[in-house]
Design an enzyme around this catalytic site. Structure first.
Site, PDB file in Angstrom:
ATOM      1  N   GLY A  44      32.749  -7.312 -39.671  1.00 11.74           N
ATOM      2  CA  GLY A  44      32.119  -6.124 -39.081  1.00 11.74           C
ATOM      3  C   GLY A  44      30.601  -6.161 -39.147  1.00 11.74           C
ATOM      4  O   GLY A  44      29.993  -7.127 -39.619  1.00 11.74           O
ATOM      5  N   PHE A  87      22.958   5.545 -45.424  1.00 12.96           N
ATOM      6  CA  PHE A  87      22.542   6.547 -44.457  1.00 12.96           C
ATOM      7  C   PHE A  87      22.855   5.994 -43.066  1.00 12.96           C
ATOM      8  O   PHE A  87      24.044   5.664 -42.828  1.00 12.96           O
ATOM      9  CB  PHE A  87      21.104   7.010 -44.774  1.00 12.96           C
ATOM     10  CG  PHE A  87      21.180   8.044 -45.884  1.00 12.96           C
ATOM     11  CD1 PHE A  87      21.538   7.682 -47.173  1.00 12.96           C
ATOM     12  CD2 PHE A  87      21.013   9.398 -45.618  1.00 12.96           C
ATOM     13  CE1 PHE A  87      21.700   8.633 -48.189  1.00 12.96           C
ATOM     14  CE2 PHE A  87      21.152  10.356 -46.622  1.00 12.96           C
ATOM     15  CZ  PHE A  87      21.505   9.967 -47.898  1.00 12.96           C
ATOM     16  N   ASN A  88      21.920   5.835 -42.162  1.00 12.11           N
ATOM     17  CA  ASN A  88      22.357   5.396 -40.830  1.00 12.11           C
ATOM     18  C   ASN A  88      21.935   3.959 -40.534  1.00 12.11           C
ATOM     19  O   ASN A  88      20.790   3.734 -40.121  1.00 12.11           O
ATOM     20  CB  ASN A  88      21.792   6.364 -39.770  1.00 12.11           C
ATOM     21  CG  ASN A  88      22.477   7.698 -39.817  1.00 12.11           C
ATOM     22  OD1 ASN A  88      22.515   8.350 -40.867  1.00 12.11           O
ATOM     23  ND2 ASN A  88      23.048   8.119 -38.708  1.00 12.11           N
ATOM     24  N   ASP A 124      45.130  -7.548 -43.925  1.00  6.91           N
ATOM     25  CA  ASP A 124      45.104  -6.111 -43.639  1.00  6.91           C
ATOM     26  C   ASP A 124      45.216  -5.374 -44.971  1.00  6.91           C
ATOM     27  O   ASP A 124      46.101  -5.703 -45.782  1.00  6.91           O
ATOM     28  CB  ASP A 124      46.274  -5.733 -42.716  1.00  6.91           C
ATOM     29  CG  ASP A 124      46.115  -4.321 -42.184  1.00  6.91           C
ATOM     30  OD1 ASP A 124      46.205  -4.126 -40.960  1.00  6.91           O
ATOM     31  OD2 ASP A 124      45.866  -3.413 -43.013  1.00  6.91           O
ATOM     32  N   LYS A 170      35.844   8.843 -47.176  1.00  6.94           N
ATOM     33  CA  LYS A 170      34.803   8.232 -48.022  1.00  6.94           C
ATOM     34  C   LYS A 170      34.690   9.025 -49.325  1.00  6.94           C
ATOM     35  O   LYS A 170      34.599   8.448 -50.408  1.00  6.94           O
ATOM     36  CB  LYS A 170      33.454   8.218 -47.279  1.00  6.94           C
ATOM     37  CG  LYS A 170      33.412   7.266 -46.093  1.00  6.94           C
ATOM     38  CD  LYS A 170      33.567   5.815 -46.545  1.00  6.94           C
ATOM     39  CE  LYS A 170      33.452   4.846 -45.388  1.00  6.94           C
ATOM     40  NZ  LYS A 170      33.654   3.442 -45.816  1.00  6.94           N
ATOM     41  N   ARG A 186      27.002  18.294 -30.771  1.00  5.57           N
ATOM     42  CA  ARG A 186      28.303  17.660 -31.052  1.00  5.57           C
ATOM     43  C   ARG A 186      28.907  18.382 -32.257  1.00  5.57           C
ATOM     44  O   ARG A 186      28.239  18.505 -33.297  1.00  5.57           O
ATOM     45  CB  ARG A 186      28.100  16.174 -31.351  1.00  5.57           C
ATOM     46  CG  ARG A 186      29.343  15.393 -31.705  1.00  5.57           C
ATOM     47  CD  ARG A 186      29.048  13.889 -31.795  1.00  5.57           C
ATOM     48  NE  ARG A 186      28.154  13.600 -32.934  1.00  5.57           N
ATOM     49  CZ  ARG A 186      27.796  12.356 -33.262  1.00  5.57           C
ATOM     50  NH1 ARG A 186      28.189  11.305 -32.551  1.00  5.57           N
ATOM     51  NH2 ARG A 186      26.995  12.141 -34.308  1.00  5.57           N
ATOM     52  N   SER A 235      29.141   6.610 -47.737  1.00  7.04           N
ATOM     53  CA  SER A 235      28.339   7.103 -46.623  1.00  7.04           C
ATOM     54  C   SER A 235      27.673   8.423 -46.953  1.00  7.04           C
ATOM     55  O   SER A 235      28.214   9.228 -47.720  1.00  7.04           O
ATOM     56  CB  SER A 235      29.257   7.286 -45.408  1.00  7.04           C
ATOM     57  OG  SER A 235      28.640   8.102 -44.447  1.00  7.04           O
ATOM     58  N   TYR A 282      36.932  11.125 -41.340  1.00  4.96           N
ATOM     59  CA  TYR A 282      36.257   9.874 -41.756  1.00  4.96           C
ATOM     60  C   TYR A 282      35.444  10.143 -43.029  1.00  4.96           C
ATOM     61  O   TYR A 282      35.585   9.448 -44.037  1.00  4.96           O
ATOM     62  CB  TYR A 282      35.339   9.361 -40.641  1.00  4.96           C
ATOM     63  CG  TYR A 282      34.246   8.448 -41.137  1.00  4.96           C
ATOM     64  CD1 TYR A 282      32.949   8.928 -41.303  1.00  4.96           C
ATOM     65  CD2 TYR A 282      34.509   7.129 -41.463  1.00  4.96           C
ATOM     66  CE1 TYR A 282      31.942   8.103 -41.785  1.00  4.96           C
ATOM     67  CE2 TYR A 282      33.506   6.294 -41.947  1.00  4.96           C
ATOM     68  CZ  TYR A 282      32.224   6.798 -42.107  1.00  4.96           C
ATOM     69  OH  TYR A 282      31.232   5.981 -42.596  1.00  4.96           O
ATOM     70  N   ASN A 316      30.019   5.361 -30.466  1.00  5.31           N
ATOM     71  CA  ASN A 316      29.942   6.739 -30.987  1.00  5.31           C
ATOM     72  C   ASN A 316      28.548   7.016 -31.531  1.00  5.31           C
ATOM     73  O   ASN A 316      28.067   8.128 -31.495  1.00  5.31           O
ATOM     74  CB  ASN A 316      30.933   6.907 -32.157  1.00  5.31           C
ATOM     75  CG  ASN A 316      32.360   6.686 -31.710  1.00  5.31           C
ATOM     76  OD1 ASN A 316      32.899   7.519 -31.003  1.00  5.31           O
ATOM     77  ND2 ASN A 316      32.954   5.566 -32.070  1.00  5.31           N
ATOM     78  N   ASN A 317      27.931   5.960 -32.091  1.00  7.28           N
ATOM     79  CA  ASN A 317      26.654   6.169 -32.786  1.00  7.28           C
ATOM     80  C   ASN A 317      25.487   6.084 -31.800  1.00  7.28           C
ATOM     81  O   ASN A 317      25.547   5.433 -30.774  1.00  7.28           O
ATOM     82  CB  ASN A 317      26.478   5.136 -33.903  1.00  7.28           C
ATOM     83  CG  ASN A 317      27.505   5.307 -35.010  1.00  7.28           C
ATOM     84  OD1 ASN A 317      28.180   4.389 -35.376  1.00  7.28           O
ATOM     85  ND2 ASN A 317      27.621   6.516 -35.540  1.00  7.28           N
ATOM     86  N   ASP A 325      39.400  -9.782 -42.923  1.00 10.89           N
ATOM     87  CA  ASP A 325      39.323  -8.760 -41.872  1.00 10.89           C
ATOM     88  C   ASP A 325      40.672  -8.729 -41.148  1.00 10.89           C
ATOM     89  O   ASP A 325      41.403  -9.723 -41.139  1.00 10.89           O
ATOM     90  CB  ASP A 325      38.191  -9.104 -40.870  1.00 10.89           C
ATOM     91  CG  ASP A 325      37.627  -7.860 -40.186  1.00 10.89           C
ATOM     92  OD1 ASP A 325      36.474  -7.480 -40.472  1.00 10.89           O
ATOM     93  OD2 ASP A 325      38.367  -7.248 -39.389  1.00 10.89           O
TER      94      ASP A 325
HETATM   95  C1  WQD Z   1      22.899  10.292 -35.097  1.00 14.80           C
HETATM   96  C2  WQD Z   1      22.191  11.391 -34.315  1.00 14.80           C
HETATM   97  C3  WQD Z   1      23.691  12.846 -33.138  1.00 14.80           C
HETATM   98  C4  WQD Z   1      25.169   9.786 -30.345  1.00 14.80           C
HETATM   99  C5  WQD Z   1      27.702   8.888 -38.568  1.00 14.80           C
HETATM  100  C6  WQD Z   1      28.527   8.903 -39.825  1.00 14.80           C
HETATM  101  C7  WQD Z   1      27.857   8.045 -40.871  1.00 14.80           C
HETATM  102  C8  WQD Z   1      27.707   6.648 -40.362  1.00 14.80           C
HETATM  103  C9  WQD Z   1      26.885   6.693 -39.064  1.00 14.80           C
HETATM  104  C10 WQD Z   1      29.424   5.155 -39.577  1.00 14.80           C
HETATM  105  C11 WQD Z   1      22.880  12.745 -34.418  1.00 14.80           C
HETATM  106  C12 WQD Z   1      22.824  12.069 -32.156  1.00 14.80           C
HETATM  107  C13 WQD Z   1      24.503  10.431 -31.371  1.00 14.80           C
HETATM  108  C14 WQD Z   1      24.882  10.125 -28.989  1.00 14.80           C
HETATM  109  C15 WQD Z   1      23.285  11.743 -29.760  1.00 14.80           C
HETATM  110  N1  WQD Z   1      28.998   6.084 -40.288  1.00 14.80           N
HETATM  111  N2  WQD Z   1      23.575  11.398 -31.073  1.00 14.80           N
HETATM  112  N3  WQD Z   1      23.943  11.099 -28.755  1.00 14.80           N
HETATM  113  O1  WQD Z   1      26.579  11.230 -36.992  1.00 14.80           O
HETATM  114  O2  WQD Z   1      24.416  10.775 -38.290  1.00 14.80           O
HETATM  115  O3  WQD Z   1      26.464   9.475 -38.848  1.00 14.80           O
HETATM  116  O4  WQD Z   1      27.535   7.565 -38.125  1.00 14.80           O
HETATM  117  O5  WQD Z   1      28.827   4.202 -39.167  1.00 14.80           O
HETATM  118  O6  WQD Z   1      28.698   8.020 -42.017  1.00 14.80           O
HETATM  119  O7  WQD Z   1      28.580  10.224 -40.318  1.00 14.80           O
HETATM  120  O8  WQD Z   1      25.293   9.061 -36.707  1.00 14.80           O
HETATM  121  O9  WQD Z   1      24.553   7.791 -34.752  1.00 14.80           O
HETATM  122  O10 WQD Z   1      26.574   9.311 -34.506  1.00 14.80           O
HETATM  123  O11 WQD Z   1      24.284  10.314 -34.722  1.00 14.80           O
HETATM  124  O12 WQD Z   1      22.457  12.625 -29.521  1.00 14.80           O
HETATM  125  O13 WQD Z   1      25.459   9.574 -28.017  1.00 14.80           O
HETATM  126  O14 WQD Z   1      22.217  11.045 -32.926  1.00 14.80           O
HETATM  127  O15 WQD Z   1      23.862  14.202 -32.702  1.00 14.80           O
HETATM  128  O16 WQD Z   1      21.872  13.739 -34.407  1.00 14.80           O
HETATM  129  P1  WQD Z   1      25.675  10.266 -37.680  1.00 14.80           P
HETATM  130  P2  WQD Z   1      25.236   9.059 -35.112  1.00 14.80           P
END
Ligand code: WQD
Length: 352
Positions: A17, A192-193, A71, A167, A306, A137, A163, A212-213, A38
């Site tokens: 990953g 953090f991020n 797994d 954690k 969101r 996290s 999720y 998603n991120n 993995d």
């Molecule tokens: C960051 C900011 C969104 C997407 C999560 C988990 C954390 C870690 C990282 C896994 C926020 C904004 C996001 C988009 C946006 N885990 N955003 N448009 O939610 O802080 O943390 O992911 O890897 O444990 O909690 O990260 O990157 O999703 O969001 O505006 O299409 O970006 O609202 O403010 P998050 P994120």
């Protein structure tokens, strides 16, 4: 599995990953031997039984990585693994990690992230392997009650998604395990991020499906793979109304794992560290920084918040600096420049 070698190795679960592969680069560069496992739930295979990401790690480090398809839900594979290798310690990254998906598929998340960890711990204990680094996290902090967040901040309250709850639950399991048997050495790292990529552009974050991120989505939008970024919320109590987070370069994060392993030279007990920069940037600041680093426009639209997001989250990183001598070295420009290089060179990630 055939016979392994007799040297002590670091076991990295989820090694194919994003964080796992970057940790393995730094572990190999620091002279450790590694066995990566993995289940390919979120990794592309090279057709020869190994993840493409780890083929590239071998190319970058000129070192070999032992790899096993394991797994966390398969206890016999885990038992085999601990028989085959002389494991010095475990870096446990294997987990499902999409916040939104976890709300749709809670059983998958509790099974993989919690039951999977229980299986891993039982196999480790049976083999008398009692050193583990857990990839936790910032999400365990829920809605921040004060900022910057230090390790004393309450956890488990107001976590808005399964999720994050997995954690939190695994952290509690680890603390209870240590309380029951103090011969365990347990290091809990609250990421953090994580963003960015190795400077080579050969490995990086490769989400399967629409990211998603934030930053992988920004990068794919800049590269034309996504049409437009949706900015989730512009009415938060933040300088520009958009969400603020503590983004940390994934290579800084990986180097933090190498520093943490040094604690295992002695008995360490159970310790918790934030891994972040201590600086918060808003969504729009991240977009602007990425446009500057990439020279590309990132079209975006301000939309509604969101569900489950908090306005602001960033850490106090001083405990890791004091006790590990570790501090982030890379800045926002490094994060964006390295992320763009990965995206530009691998528009379709590892499957390209
Ligand atoms: C960051 C900011 C969104 C997407 C999560 C988990 C954390 C870690 C990282 C896994 C926020 C904004 C996001 C988009 C946006 N885990 N955003 N448009 O939610 O802080 O943390 O992911 O890897 O444990 O909690 O990260 O990157 O999703 O969001 O505006 O299409 O970006 O609202 O403010 P998050 P994120």
């Amino acid at each position: 599995m055939a016979e392994g070698n007799s040297r002590e190795v670091v076991l990295v679960t989820g090694g194919a990953g994003y964080v796992g592969s970057h940790c393995i680069v730094e572990l190999l560069n620091a002279g450790y031997d590694v066995v990566a496992v993995d289940n390919f739930a979120n990794a592309i295979a090279d057709g020869k039984g190994k993840p493409v990401s780890l083929d590239r790690v071998e190319e970058l480090t000129k070192k070999k990585i032992a790899f096993e398809t394991v797994d966390m839900l398969n206890s016999s594979q885990l038992a085999e693994l601990f028989k085959k290798y002389k494991i010095f310690c475990i870096i446990h990254c294997a987990a499902l990690k999409a916040v939104g998906e976890s709300a749709r598929l809670p059983l998958d998340y509790y099974k993989n992230n919690v039951a999977g960890t229980l299986n891993l711990l039982e196999a480790a204990r049976a083999a008398n392997v009692k050193r583990i680094v857990f990839s936790s996290s910032a999400t365990v902090y829920g809605t921040p009650q004060y900022l910057p967040i230090d390790e004393k901040h309450p956890i488990g309250v107001g976590i808005t998604n399964p999720y994050g709850k997995t954690k939190y639950m695994v952290e509690e399991i680890l603390k209870d395990l240590h309380a029951s048997d103090e011969s365990w050495d347990i290091l809990i790292l609250r990421y953090f991020n994580p963003v960015g990529a190795h400077e080579s552009g050969r490995i990086g974050e490769d989400p399967q499906g629409p990211p998603n991120n934030l930053m992988p989505f920004v990068a794919q939008t800049a590269g034309g793979r996504q049409k437009e970024l949706k900015v989730f919320g512009s009415d938060y109590e933040t300088p520009d109304g958009t969400g603020v987070r503590d983004y940390i370069h994934v290579v800084d994060l990986a180097k933090g794992h190498v520093e943490v392993l040094k604690l295992f030279k002695n008995h360490v007990g159970c310790k918790i560290y934030n891994l972040g920069t201590g600086k918060g940037y808003s969504v729009l600041e991240m977009v602007a920084a990425f446009e500057k680093a990439s020279g590309k426009k990132v079209p975006y639209k301000l939309v509604e918040r969101r569900p489950g997001d908090v306005a602001t989250c960033y850490c106090n990183p001083s405990l890791a600096e004091k006790e590990l001598g570790w501090k982030c070295q890379k800045n926002l420009e490094d994060m964006c420049r390295d992320l763009w290089r990965w995206q530009e060179q691998n528009p379709k990630g590892f499957s390209g």
